[in-house]
Design a protein around this motif. Structure first.
Motif, PDB file in Angstrom:
ATOM      1  N   GLY A 313    -154.579 -20.444  22.090  1.00  0.00           N
ATOM      2  CA  GLY A 313    -153.955 -20.456  23.509  1.00  0.00           C
ATOM      3  C   GLY A 313    -154.054 -21.515  24.134  1.00  0.00           C
ATOM      4  N   ILE A 314    -155.576 -21.318  25.127  1.00  0.00           N
ATOM      5  CA  ILE A 314    -155.078 -22.272  26.509  1.00  0.00           C
ATOM      6  C   ILE A 314    -155.075 -23.705  26.053  1.00  0.00           C
ATOM      7  N   ALA A 315    -155.888 -24.432  24.506  1.00  0.00           N
ATOM      8  CA  ALA A 315    -156.185 -25.843  24.735  1.00  0.00           C
ATOM      9  C   ALA A 315    -154.719 -25.914  24.482  1.00  0.00           C
ATOM     10  N   PRO A 316    -153.568 -25.555  23.294  1.00  0.00           N
ATOM     11  CA  PRO A 316    -152.429 -26.487  23.569  1.00  0.00           C
ATOM     12  C   PRO A 316    -151.432 -26.185  24.673  1.00  0.00           C
ATOM     13  N   GLN A 317    -151.729 -24.777  25.510  1.00  0.00           N
ATOM     14  CA  GLN A 317    -151.101 -25.138  26.800  1.00  0.00           C
ATOM     15  C   GLN A 317    -151.984 -26.211  27.887  1.00  0.00           C
ATOM     16  N   ILE A 318    -153.234 -26.506  28.020  1.00  0.00           N
ATOM     17  CA  ILE A 318    -153.642 -27.203  28.872  1.00  0.00           C
ATOM     18  C   ILE A 318    -152.221 -29.015  27.908  1.00  0.00           C
ATOM     19  N   ALA A 319    -153.163 -29.633  26.917  1.00  0.00           N
ATOM     20  CA  ALA A 319    -152.162 -30.588  26.173  1.00  0.00           C
ATOM     21  C   ALA A 319    -150.784 -30.569  26.246  1.00  0.00           C
ATOM     22  N   THR A 320    -149.970 -29.265  27.016  1.00  0.00           N
ATOM     23  CA  THR A 320    -148.152 -30.146  26.213  1.00  0.00           C
ATOM     24  C   THR A 320    -147.365 -29.985  28.133  1.00  0.00           C
ATOM     25  N   TRP A 328    -152.671 -33.675  21.337  1.00  0.00           N
ATOM     26  CA  TRP A 328    -154.246 -33.724  22.012  1.00  0.00           C
ATOM     27  C   TRP A 328    -155.042 -32.434  21.668  1.00  0.00           C
ATOM     28  N   SER A 329    -154.284 -32.043  22.119  1.00  0.00           N
ATOM     29  CA  SER A 329    -155.325 -30.064  21.489  1.00  0.00           C
ATOM     30  C   SER A 329    -156.000 -30.127  21.297  1.00  0.00           C
ATOM     31  N   GLN A 330    -156.087 -30.956  19.593  1.00  0.00           N
ATOM     32  CA  GLN A 330    -156.773 -31.302  18.401  1.00  0.00           C
ATOM     33  C   GLN A 330    -158.115 -32.083  19.473  1.00  0.00           C
ATOM     34  N   VAL A 331    -158.270 -32.623  19.361  1.00  0.00           N
ATOM     35  CA  VAL A 331    -159.504 -33.270  20.563  1.00  0.00           C
ATOM     36  C   VAL A 331    -160.205 -32.579  20.997  1.00  0.00           C
ATOM     37  N   ILE A 332    -159.551 -31.281  22.078  1.00  0.00           N
ATOM     38  CA  ILE A 332    -159.966 -30.161  22.615  1.00  0.00           C
ATOM     39  C   ILE A 332    -160.814 -28.781  21.690  1.00  0.00           C
ATOM     40  N   VAL A 333    -159.992 -29.034  20.235  1.00  0.00           N
ATOM     41  CA  VAL A 333    -160.629 -27.396  19.248  1.00  0.00           C
ATOM     42  C   VAL A 333    -161.581 -28.840  18.724  1.00  0.00           C
ATOM     43  N   TYR A 378    -155.577 -31.799  37.890  1.00  0.00           N
ATOM     44  CA  TYR A 378    -155.023 -32.038  37.744  1.00  0.00           C
ATOM     45  C   TYR A 378    -154.836 -33.928  37.285  1.00  0.00           C
ATOM     46  N   PRO A 379    -155.243 -33.789  36.257  1.00  0.00           N
ATOM     47  CA  PRO A 379    -155.328 -35.028  35.351  1.00  0.00           C
ATOM     48  C   PRO A 379    -154.230 -35.894  34.814  1.00  0.00           C
ATOM     49  N   PRO A 380    -153.796 -37.274  34.859  1.00  0.00           N
ATOM     50  CA  PRO A 380    -152.936 -37.655  34.965  1.00  0.00           C
ATOM     51  C   PRO A 380    -152.308 -37.883  33.242  1.00  0.00           C
ATOM     52  N   VAL A 381    -150.821 -37.230  33.463  1.00  0.00           N
ATOM     53  CA  VAL A 381    -150.180 -37.000  31.683  1.00  0.00           C
ATOM     54  C   VAL A 381    -150.605 -37.979  31.344  1.00  0.00           C
ATOM     55  N   ASN A 382    -150.000 -37.993  29.571  1.00  0.00           N
ATOM     56  CA  ASN A 382    -150.214 -39.164  28.666  1.00  0.00           C
ATOM     57  C   ASN A 382    -151.516 -40.401  28.622  1.00  0.00           C
ATOM     58  N   ASP A 383    -152.704 -39.736  29.326  1.00  0.00           N
ATOM     59  CA  ASP A 383    -153.899 -40.550  29.102  1.00  0.00           C
ATOM     60  C   ASP A 383    -154.897 -39.747  28.109  1.00  0.00           C
ATOM     61  N   VAL A 384    -155.369 -40.717  26.962  1.00  0.00           N
ATOM     62  CA  VAL A 384    -156.159 -39.469  26.215  1.00  0.00           C
ATOM     63  C   VAL A 384    -157.842 -39.384  26.867  1.00  0.00           C
ATOM     64  N   LYS A 385    -157.973 -40.131  27.525  1.00  0.00           N
ATOM     65  CA  LYS A 385    -159.466 -40.763  29.029  1.00  0.00           C
ATOM     66  C   LYS A 385    -159.194 -39.151  28.897  1.00  0.00           C
ATOM     67  N   TYR A 386    -158.243 -38.574  29.958  1.00  0.00           N
ATOM     68  CA  TYR A 386    -158.778 -37.483  29.887  1.00  0.00           C
ATOM     69  C   TYR A 386    -158.402 -36.065  29.494  1.00  0.00           C
ATOM     70  N   ALA A 387    -157.980 -36.201  27.977  1.00  0.00           N
ATOM     71  CA  ALA A 387    -158.192 -34.888  27.287  1.00  0.00           C
ATOM     72  C   ALA A 387    -159.186 -35.023  27.027  1.00  0.00           C
ATOM     73  N   ALA A 392    -165.093 -32.375  26.240  1.00  0.00           N
ATOM     74  CA  ALA A 392    -166.258 -32.359  27.123  1.00  0.00           C
ATOM     75  C   ALA A 392    -166.873 -30.986  27.262  1.00  0.00           C
ATOM     76  N   THR A 393    -165.506 -30.374  28.157  1.00  0.00           N
ATOM     77  CA  THR A 393    -166.447 -28.991  28.441  1.00  0.00           C
ATOM     78  C   THR A 393    -166.055 -28.224  27.424  1.00  0.00           C
ATOM     79  N   TYR A 394    -165.502 -28.090  26.489  1.00  0.00           N
ATOM     80  CA  TYR A 394    -165.390 -27.443  25.648  1.00  0.00           C
ATOM     81  C   TYR A 394    -166.653 -27.483  23.952  1.00  0.00           C
ATOM     82  N   ILE A 395    -167.357 -28.174  24.597  1.00  0.00           N
ATOM     83  CA  ILE A 395    -168.836 -28.752  23.653  1.00  0.00           C
ATOM     84  C   ILE A 395    -169.795 -27.277  23.991  1.00  0.00           C
TER      85      ILE A 395
END
Length: 547
Positions: A313-320, A328-333, A378-387, A392-395
């Motif tokens: 639920g939350i990971a797709p919402q953050i990514a979108t 990028w929700s899959q990076v979090i997952v 408040y991460p910048p958009v379209n920057d995979v570094k912040y994904a 890292a917090t999901y580990i």
């Protein structure tokens, strides 16, 4: 070092050459399967999210994206329960490996249907030189109604539930019922399973979806599933499979088989649903009427819901909404899966130092509080570094989920494996497992779409989902954490930081101890006892879906 090598050598010698061959074949198949599942599930969720946003934008109407995605995920979870119930009648007729291969092949067929529909309605693979005009521009999508994804995802959920259940009971067919063999095999398989899960999630989010588009990024799924189905057919039946076959070779004077009832598959399915419902209420009675078990409901059902909601639920919402890149929700997952892998390895090495699951549940509850940063980030958009930073917090979240889950499963199995309910066909273990997992499904299926509706309303009125995250992420997880921590103080002897033993409790009259010598099988009633135990094992395999 030498002792470690000798330990590995001893474990290797536990298995016969044929068992080693079957384990290797099974691991190859399970890795193909897990990689394909991550590609499929990750793609479907992001595809539905993008399409619902696009449809609302094109109609200039209010978006109901997260409500619909929540409903989609909840119905898929419920369908998995249905799939698990359908397994037992099938495994009575055919070898487990055959049912497993057929189930995953059916999964492969239906996973391809969505791509066929997309192609038939004008969709195609994302062009290499594609440039988005706006965040809702997905011109390469097919022109079908997005709600059509729901029935397809439910059907694949049924097949998914069948595969997930069978892969938990087939190890007994491979190595028999030897406890040490099963434990070591399960540990090794789980490690390779999580390796495939991590790589599959990262490959989907960083490679397949960006290059193919999430309408075709799961094109590898039917291919990998078909390969896994073929690989698993080479598993030879050993262990309990042979024993069960031998036990069935009694004379007609000893065993009377009702051929009509065996051939009536629909009746078997109906009986399966009836037993499932009965076990739910028996499990609820066992859990809620004994101090030794009442804490399990919150520590198992609520924490499992919390982690699934954070991932699905939350990971797709953050990514979108935060990063404006749904894939990028899959990076979090993937990071969460990596945490689960670390947790499994940690338990395998150091698990003997923790005698009860209470410390793991407490650790898991504290780790859930990490999500408080999400509404205020408040991460910048379209920057995979912040994904990757969010990932890292999901580990640690995945780590806490893994160690808690393993500890609780071990406690439940060890506490209930020698107990039986008064119902002749339902074991206490199967009943409690059915109740706890069904509780999680019910919570997830109800709350996910309701919370999605709330998030949509806040998002549409304020233009941001951050105010909604305060309640759906921070406060919700804090409440769950507090309930779990309080629940861990309920069992007798639980006040210590690392309790050595949860004191026994008299469990009658709800359940009876089967270790009564009067109940042990004798030479005269051995055949009848085998039949009853076989029926109970089938019921357990049907109900203990995720243990």
């Amino acid at each position: 070092m030498s002792s470690g090598k000798s330990g590995i050598s001893r474990i290797w010698k536990l298995y016969s050459s044929q068992e080693k061959r079957n384990i290797i074949i099974y691991i190859v198949g399970i890795m193909l399967y897990k990689f394909g599942v991550e590609a499929y599930n990750g793609s479907i969720v992001t595809l539905a999210t993008n399409r619902y946003d696009q449809e609302a934008f094109n109609r200039n109407s209010t978006a109901h994206t997260f409500e619909r995605v929540g409903l989609l995920s909840g119905l898929n979870q419920a369908s998995q329960c249905i799939g698990s119930i359908l397994v037992a009648p099938l495994t009575r007729r055919w070898p487990t490996r055959t049912v497993l291969s057929i189930s995953i092949f059916i999964f492969a067929i239906f996973s391809a249907i969505l791509m066929i529909v997309d192609t038939a309605t004008g969709g195609h693979i994302k062009p290499k030189d594609f440039v988005q005009i706006n965040e809702h521009d997905y011109r390469y999508y097919g022109k079908y109604n997005t709600n059509g994804i729901i029935p397809i995802y439910c059907i694949t959920g049924i097949a998914f539930g069948m595969v997930e259940l069978i892969r938990r009971i087939i190890p007994r067919d491979i190595v028999g019922d030897d406890g040490e063999k099963l434990q070591k095999m399960d540990a090794v398989v789980h490690i390779f399973y999580e390796i495939a899960g991590v790589s599959g999630a990262f490959a989907t989010g960083l490679g397949l979806i960006p290059h193919l588009g999430n309408n075709y990024s799961f094109i590898i799924t039917p291919i990998l599933f078909t390969a896994a189905a073929i690989v698993w057919l080479f598993i030879s039946s050993l262990g309990l499979a042979n024993n069960n076959n031998n036990n069935n070779n009694f004379s007609d004077e000893n065993i009377r088989i009702d051929k009509n009832s065996e051939s009536n598959y629909l009746k078997s399915i109906l009986n399966g649903f009836i037993i499932f419902i009965q076990s739910f209420f028996i499990g609820a009675k066992i859990v809620f009427t004994h101090r030794k078990f009442i804490w399990l409901w919150s520590c198992y059902a609520l924490t499992l819901y919390a982690h699934r909601y954070l991932e699905n639920g939350i990971a797709p919402q953050i990514a979108t909404r935060y990063l404006e890149q749904s894939e990028w929700s899959q990076v979090i997952v993937g990071a969460s899966n990596f945490g689960e892998l670390l947790g499994a390895v940690f338990i395998f090495i150091f698990g003997n130092f923790i005698k009860t699951p209470l410390p793991w549940s407490r650790l898991d509850a504290f780790i859930l509080l990490l999500v408080w940063y999400i509404p205020y980030y408040y991460p910048p958009v379209n920057d995979v570094k912040y994904a990757w930073i969010i990932a890292a917090t999901y580990i640690p979240i995945g780590f806490g989920s893994s160690v808690d889950d393993i500890g609780l499963n071990s406690f439940i199995q060890s506490s209930l494996s020698n107990l039986e309910s008064k119902h002749k066909n339902i074991s206490a273990l199967g009943a409690v497992a059915s109740f706890l997992y069904s509780s999680y499904i019910i919570i997830y299926a109800i709350l996910n779409p309701l919370l999605g509706l709330y998030i949509d309303r806040i998002d549409n009125s304020t233009g941001s989902i951050r105010p909604a995250f305060v309640n759906t992420v921070a406060i919700q997880m804090t409440v769950i954490s507090a309930i779990v921590l309080i629940s861990t103080l309920i069992p007798k002897g639980s006040m210590a930081c690392n309790p050595v033993l949860l004191h026994d409790e008299e469990l009658d009259p709800t359940i009876n101890n089967v270790q009564n010598p009067d109940k042990l099988p004798t030479k005269n009633n051995n055949c009848e006892q085998i039949i009853k135990e076989h029926a109970r094992n089938e019921t357990d395999s049907q109900l203990v879906t995720y243990f």
